[in-house]
Design a protein around this motif. Structure first.
Motif, PDB file in Angstrom:
ATOM      1  N   GLY A   1       1.831  -6.341  -5.581  1.00 56.89           N
ATOM      2  CA  GLY A   1       0.504  -6.574  -6.139  1.00 56.89           C
ATOM      3  C   GLY A   1      -0.580  -5.805  -5.418  1.00 56.89           C
ATOM      4  O   GLY A   1      -0.526  -4.600  -5.315  1.00 56.89           O
ATOM      5  N   ASP A   2      -1.562  -6.545  -4.900  1.00 56.93           N
ATOM      6  CA  ASP A   2      -2.672  -5.891  -4.194  1.00 56.93           C
ATOM      7  C   ASP A   2      -2.427  -5.824  -2.693  1.00 56.93           C
ATOM      8  O   ASP A   2      -3.348  -5.576  -1.934  1.00 56.93           O
ATOM      9  N   GLU A   3      -1.185  -6.034  -2.256  1.00 57.33           N
ATOM     10  CA  GLU A   3      -0.881  -6.039  -0.826  1.00 57.33           C
ATOM     11  C   GLU A   3      -0.786  -4.626  -0.247  1.00 57.33           C
ATOM     12  O   GLU A   3      -0.409  -3.688  -0.943  1.00 57.33           O
ATOM     13  N   ILE A   4      -1.108  -4.537   1.037  1.00 56.11           N
ATOM     14  CA  ILE A   4      -0.978  -3.290   1.789  1.00 56.11           C
ATOM     15  C   ILE A   4      -0.063  -3.574   2.974  1.00 56.11           C
ATOM     16  O   ILE A   4      -0.265  -4.551   3.694  1.00 56.11           O
ATOM     17  N   ALA A   5       0.948  -2.727   3.155  1.00 56.74           N
ATOM     18  CA  ALA A   5       1.862  -2.883   4.291  1.00 56.74           C
ATOM     19  C   ALA A   5       1.190  -2.334   5.540  1.00 56.74           C
ATOM     20  O   ALA A   5       0.508  -1.302   5.492  1.00 56.74           O
TER      21      ALA A   5
ATOM     22  N   LEU B   1       6.915  -4.699   9.964  1.00 61.43           N
ATOM     23  CA  LEU B   1       6.050  -4.425   8.818  1.00 61.43           C
ATOM     24  C   LEU B   1       5.577  -5.748   8.248  1.00 61.43           C
ATOM     25  O   LEU B   1       6.391  -6.645   7.975  1.00 61.43           O
ATOM     26  N   TRP B   2       4.284  -5.866   8.090  1.00 63.94           N
ATOM     27  CA  TRP B   2       3.658  -7.038   7.492  1.00 63.94           C
ATOM     28  C   TRP B   2       2.925  -6.600   6.237  1.00 63.94           C
ATOM     29  O   TRP B   2       2.560  -5.426   6.096  1.00 63.94           O
ATOM     30  N   ALA B   3       2.681  -7.538   5.330  1.00 67.90           N
ATOM     31  CA  ALA B   3       1.888  -7.272   4.133  1.00 67.90           C
ATOM     32  C   ALA B   3       0.655  -8.152   4.175  1.00 67.90           C
ATOM     33  O   ALA B   3       0.738  -9.344   4.496  1.00 67.90           O
ATOM     34  N   LEU B   4      -0.479  -7.563   3.873  1.00 65.07           N
ATOM     35  CA  LEU B   4      -1.744  -8.284   3.762  1.00 65.07           C
ATOM     36  C   LEU B   4      -2.362  -7.950   2.415  1.00 65.07           C
ATOM     37  O   LEU B   4      -2.197  -6.829   1.911  1.00 65.07           O
ATOM     38  N   SER B   5      -3.107  -8.907   1.835  1.00 66.99           N
ATOM     39  CA  SER B   5      -3.846  -8.586   0.618  1.00 66.99           C
ATOM     40  C   SER B   5      -4.857  -7.500   0.977  1.00 66.99           C
ATOM     41  O   SER B   5      -5.211  -7.319   2.155  1.00 66.99           O
ATOM     42  N   ALA B   6      -5.348  -6.786  -0.032  1.00 67.35           N
ATOM     43  CA  ALA B   6      -6.316  -5.727   0.233  1.00 67.35           C
ATOM     44  C   ALA B   6      -7.546  -6.279   0.948  1.00 67.35           C
ATOM     45  O   ALA B   6      -8.054  -5.675   1.893  1.00 67.35           O
ATOM     46  N   ALA B   7      -8.022  -7.447   0.549  1.00 69.89           N
ATOM     47  CA  ALA B   7      -9.201  -8.050   1.184  1.00 69.89           C
ATOM     48  C   ALA B   7      -8.897  -8.420   2.634  1.00 69.89           C
ATOM     49  O   ALA B   7      -9.703  -8.154   3.536  1.00 69.89           O
ATOM     50  N   ALA B   8      -7.731  -9.018   2.884  1.00 71.33           N
ATOM     51  CA  ALA B   8      -7.355  -9.399   4.246  1.00 71.33           C
ATOM     52  C   ALA B   8      -7.154  -8.159   5.110  1.00 71.33           C
ATOM     53  O   ALA B   8      -7.531  -8.147   6.285  1.00 71.33           O
ATOM     54  N   PHE B   9      -6.573  -7.107   4.538  1.00 68.31           N
ATOM     55  CA  PHE B   9      -6.381  -5.852   5.273  1.00 68.31           C
ATOM     56  C   PHE B   9      -7.730  -5.317   5.741  1.00 68.31           C
ATOM     57  O   PHE B   9      -7.886  -4.917   6.893  1.00 68.31           O
TER      58      PHE B   9
END
Length: 139
Positions: free
Chosen positions: A7-11, A75-83
């Motif tokens: 989705g909108d996640e960034i690694a 490797l972690w994934a964060l939502s775009a806003a959290a990133f």
């Protein structure tokens, strides 16, 4: 097949105090971070240095291709806003760049400003922060 951000996640690749069980991992968890991979390594293009910070952190510097070490990371994934929130809070001399993994993928991850390694201990031969911290604790 490696897990992927959806989705909108960034690694984001973490190599030190943000690793699972380490001092700053709670920052990722508080932002809803999701662990994608816990046993990944960089291409052998990096050197790792112990920085004089509190809490202790490493700095990973990219060097010429093949002239460094493969460094263990998660490797972690964060939502775009959290990133965005996470990156905005990163103190110098650390920053976020593109990290080349052993399998050829490029992911966002922690890098250090070259000037910050002057006088810092090169811990690359440990292969990662956990191994260095374990050796340090055993002394």
């Amino acid at each position: 097949m490696p897990a992927a951000a959806g989705g909108d996640e960034i690694a984001i690749a973490v190599v030190g105090a943000h690793l699972s069980g380490m001092a700053l991992n709670g920052e990722l968890q508080a932002l809803g971070g999701r662990l994608l991979e816990e046993a990944t390594t960089t291409a052998p293009d990096y050197k790792l240095y112990a920085l004089d910070t509190t809490p202790p952190k490493p700095g990973m510097l990219r060097v010429d291709a093949g002239a460094g070490y493969s460094i263990k990371l998660e490797l972690w994934a964060l939502s775009a806003a959290a990133f965005g929130k996470f990156v905005a809070a990163i103190p110098p001399p650390l920053g976020i760049g593109t990290i080349r993994l052993a399998d050829g993928r490029g992911v966002k991850g922690f890098v250090v400003e070259p000037a910050a390694i002057d006088g810092a201990r090169d811990i690359s031969a440990f292969g990662g922060w956990r191994a260095f911290m374990a050796e340090k604790a055993a002394v």
